[in-house]
Design a protein around this motif. Structure first.
Motif, mmCIF file in Angstrom:
data_model
loop_
_atom_site.group_PDB
_atom_site.id
_atom_site.type_symbol
_atom_site.label_atom_id
_atom_site.label_comp_id
_atom_site.label_asym_id
_atom_site.label_seq_id
_atom_site.Cartn_x
_atom_site.Cartn_y
_atom_site.Cartn_z
ATOM 1 N N LEU A 272 7.921 29.043 -22.415
ATOM 2 C CA LEU A 272 8.166 29.902 -21.257
ATOM 3 C C LEU A 272 8.730 29.292 -20.157
ATOM 4 O O LEU A 272 9.912 29.800 -19.292
ATOM 5 C CB LEU A 272 6.997 30.720 -21.055
ATOM 6 C CG LEU A 272 7.418 31.845 -20.080
ATOM 7 C CD1 LEU A 272 8.546 32.839 -20.759
ATOM 8 C CD2 LEU A 272 6.026 32.539 -19.425
ATOM 9 N N MET A 273 8.307 28.183 -19.801
ATOM 10 C CA MET A 273 8.651 27.487 -18.415
ATOM 11 C C MET A 273 10.003 26.903 -18.615
ATOM 12 O O MET A 273 11.036 27.012 -17.685
ATOM 13 C CB MET A 273 7.692 26.538 -18.142
ATOM 14 C CG MET A 273 6.457 27.093 -17.763
ATOM 15 S SD MET A 273 5.077 25.434 -17.229
ATOM 16 C CE MET A 273 6.025 24.827 -15.779
ATOM 17 N N SER A 274 10.334 26.337 -19.774
ATOM 18 C CA SER A 274 11.680 26.002 -20.271
ATOM 19 C C SER A 274 12.765 27.117 -20.184
ATOM 20 O O SER A 274 13.827 26.714 -19.669
ATOM 21 C CB SER A 274 11.686 25.295 -21.656
ATOM 22 O OG SER A 274 12.760 24.593 -21.992
ATOM 23 N N PHE A 275 12.285 28.034 -20.900
ATOM 24 C CA PHE A 275 13.045 29.314 -20.982
ATOM 25 C C PHE A 275 13.430 29.802 -19.507
ATOM 26 O O PHE A 275 14.786 30.035 -19.167
ATOM 27 C CB PHE A 275 12.412 30.430 -21.713
ATOM 28 C CG PHE A 275 13.180 31.600 -21.666
ATOM 29 C CD1 PHE A 275 14.380 32.221 -22.344
ATOM 30 C CD2 PHE A 275 12.766 32.835 -20.931
ATOM 31 C CE1 PHE A 275 14.927 33.204 -22.256
ATOM 32 C CE2 PHE A 275 13.298 33.901 -20.675
ATOM 33 C CZ PHE A 275 14.446 34.027 -21.309
ATOM 34 N N GLN B 186 17.623 29.995 -14.882
ATOM 35 C CA GLN B 186 17.890 29.859 -13.691
ATOM 36 C C GLN B 186 18.953 28.730 -13.459
ATOM 37 O O GLN B 186 19.647 28.968 -12.485
ATOM 38 C CB GLN B 186 16.566 29.325 -13.012
ATOM 39 C CG GLN B 186 15.490 30.362 -12.787
ATOM 40 C CD GLN B 186 14.292 29.824 -11.841
ATOM 41 O OE1 GLN B 186 13.801 28.811 -12.354
ATOM 42 N NE2 GLN B 186 13.725 30.629 -11.020
ATOM 43 N N ASN B 187 19.003 27.758 -14.260
ATOM 44 C CA ASN B 187 20.252 26.822 -14.084
ATOM 45 C C ASN B 187 21.590 27.282 -14.151
ATOM 46 O O ASN B 187 22.466 27.006 -13.622
ATOM 47 C CB ASN B 187 19.837 25.464 -15.048
ATOM 48 C CG ASN B 187 18.607 24.832 -14.518
ATOM 49 O OD1 ASN B 187 18.122 24.809 -13.381
ATOM 50 N ND2 ASN B 187 18.110 24.002 -15.501
ATOM 51 N N VAL C 265 20.116 44.664 -11.520
ATOM 52 C CA VAL C 265 18.930 44.924 -10.710
ATOM 53 C C VAL C 265 18.137 43.556 -11.151
ATOM 54 O O VAL C 265 17.794 42.750 -10.307
ATOM 55 C CB VAL C 265 18.236 46.129 -10.476
ATOM 56 C CG1 VAL C 265 16.950 45.714 -9.905
ATOM 57 C CG2 VAL C 265 19.046 46.944 -9.854
ATOM 58 N N SER C 266 17.885 43.494 -12.419
ATOM 59 C CA SER C 266 17.183 42.358 -12.951
ATOM 60 C C SER C 266 17.931 41.034 -13.029
ATOM 61 O O SER C 266 17.125 39.982 -12.392
ATOM 62 C CB SER C 266 16.887 42.578 -14.607
ATOM 63 O OG SER C 266 16.205 43.949 -14.791
ATOM 64 N N PHE D 230 11.243 34.872 -11.823
ATOM 65 C CA PHE D 230 11.652 34.046 -12.855
ATOM 66 C C PHE D 230 12.463 35.041 -13.980
ATOM 67 O O PHE D 230 11.864 36.317 -13.738
ATOM 68 C CB PHE D 230 10.484 33.219 -13.763
ATOM 69 C CG PHE D 230 9.964 32.251 -12.794
ATOM 70 C CD1 PHE D 230 10.417 31.131 -12.843
ATOM 71 C CD2 PHE D 230 8.981 32.408 -12.050
ATOM 72 C CE1 PHE D 230 10.071 30.031 -11.743
ATOM 73 C CE2 PHE D 230 8.337 31.475 -11.058
ATOM 74 C CZ PHE D 230 8.916 30.196 -11.082
ATOM 75 N N PRO D 231 13.155 34.889 -14.912
ATOM 76 C CA PRO D 231 13.637 35.630 -15.973
ATOM 77 C C PRO D 231 12.521 36.370 -16.546
ATOM 78 O O PRO D 231 12.315 37.555 -17.107
ATOM 79 C CB PRO D 231 14.341 34.838 -16.902
ATOM 80 C CG PRO D 231 14.711 33.546 -15.804
ATOM 81 C CD PRO D 231 13.612 33.371 -15.048
ATOM 82 N N SER D 232 11.371 35.541 -17.001
ATOM 83 C CA SER D 232 10.248 36.295 -17.615
ATOM 84 C C SER D 232 9.565 37.209 -16.821
ATOM 85 O O SER D 232 8.827 38.124 -17.285
ATOM 86 C CB SER D 232 9.086 35.121 -17.957
ATOM 87 O OG SER D 232 8.867 34.266 -16.939
#
Length: 221
Positions: free
Chosen positions: A34-37, A42-43, A170-171, A181-183
């Motif tokens: 999840l952190m990698s995702f 974000q990058n 908005v997301s 974060f995306p998650s």
């Protein structure tokens, strides 16, 4: 009745709830996948950071803020109440208040820190996104209660797409501005969808008692 019986509603609620809890567990345990995702997405947004995009997404994030969502929903509640759709307006009011309480409780229990290098200031915890949660509730409310009143089918279809697009932008604005974060935004959509479906189940379970208490007929909403 503002909702019809649907045997799939319980399954939808269970699916949304299970997906949310699995995601929440991954957040709490700092799951490496999840952190990698999150960081990879974000990058991607970091590559398109420009003054124009920042101004654009700052405006979108303001218009999609929890305070603005509450204002939009209060206007809808008053509009429906004026149309004598009392039960619908009360149900949305219940959804608005209870949903924000649940979202807040999840935030303070998970206590996920916000992303670093925020483009605009943001306080509080990160999971789930209040902007995305409120916008999801708003979009579902408009699609379910407002757009069906439009007789022009092509216009109705267009507005449905516009509402879905608004939720998406908005997301995206929350990720671009590094407020979340995306998650976080995915979790918000899952949580809002879960509570929407569960609130429908509550209504269907207790609708007769509600109508009796308010001395209304089922066609008075």
């Amino acid at each position: 009745m503002i909702f019809k019986q649907n045997k799939n509603r319980k399954w939808l609620t269970l699916i949304y709830l299970t997906a949310f809890f699995l995601l929440e567990l991954m957040v709490i345990t700092n799951n490496s996948f999840l952190m990698s995702f999150d960081h990879s997405i974000q990058n991607l947004f970091g590559d398109i950071t420009t003054p124009f995009n920042t101004e654009l997404f700052s405006t979108i994030t303001f218009l999609g803020s929890p305070i603005m969502d509450v204002i939009y929903l209060i206007v809808i509640i008053l509009f429906l109440f004026k149309q004598d759709k009392k039960i619908a307006s009360l149900w949305i009011g219940f959804l608005l208040i209870s949903g924000n309480i649940i979202s807040f409780l999840v935030k303070i229990s998970v206590k996920r820190e916000r992303p670093l290098q925020k483009i605009i200031p943001a306080s509080g915890y990160s999971f789930p996104s209040g902007h995305t949660f409120g916008t999801t509730i708003l979009v579902l409310t408009i699609i379910v209660f407002i757009l069906p009143q439009i007789k022009n089918q092509s216009l109705k279809t267009t507005l449905n797409l516009v509402m879905i697009l608004w939720l998406i932008v908005v997301s995206i604005s929350r990720i671009y501005l590094r407020g979340h974060f995306p998650s976080d935004v995915i979790g918000s959509i899952l949580l809002a969808s879960t509570w929407w479906e569960f609130s429908e189940l509550l209504y269907l379970r207790y609708s007769e008692s509600i109508y009796d208490f308010l001395k209304l007929k089922s066609n008075d909403e």
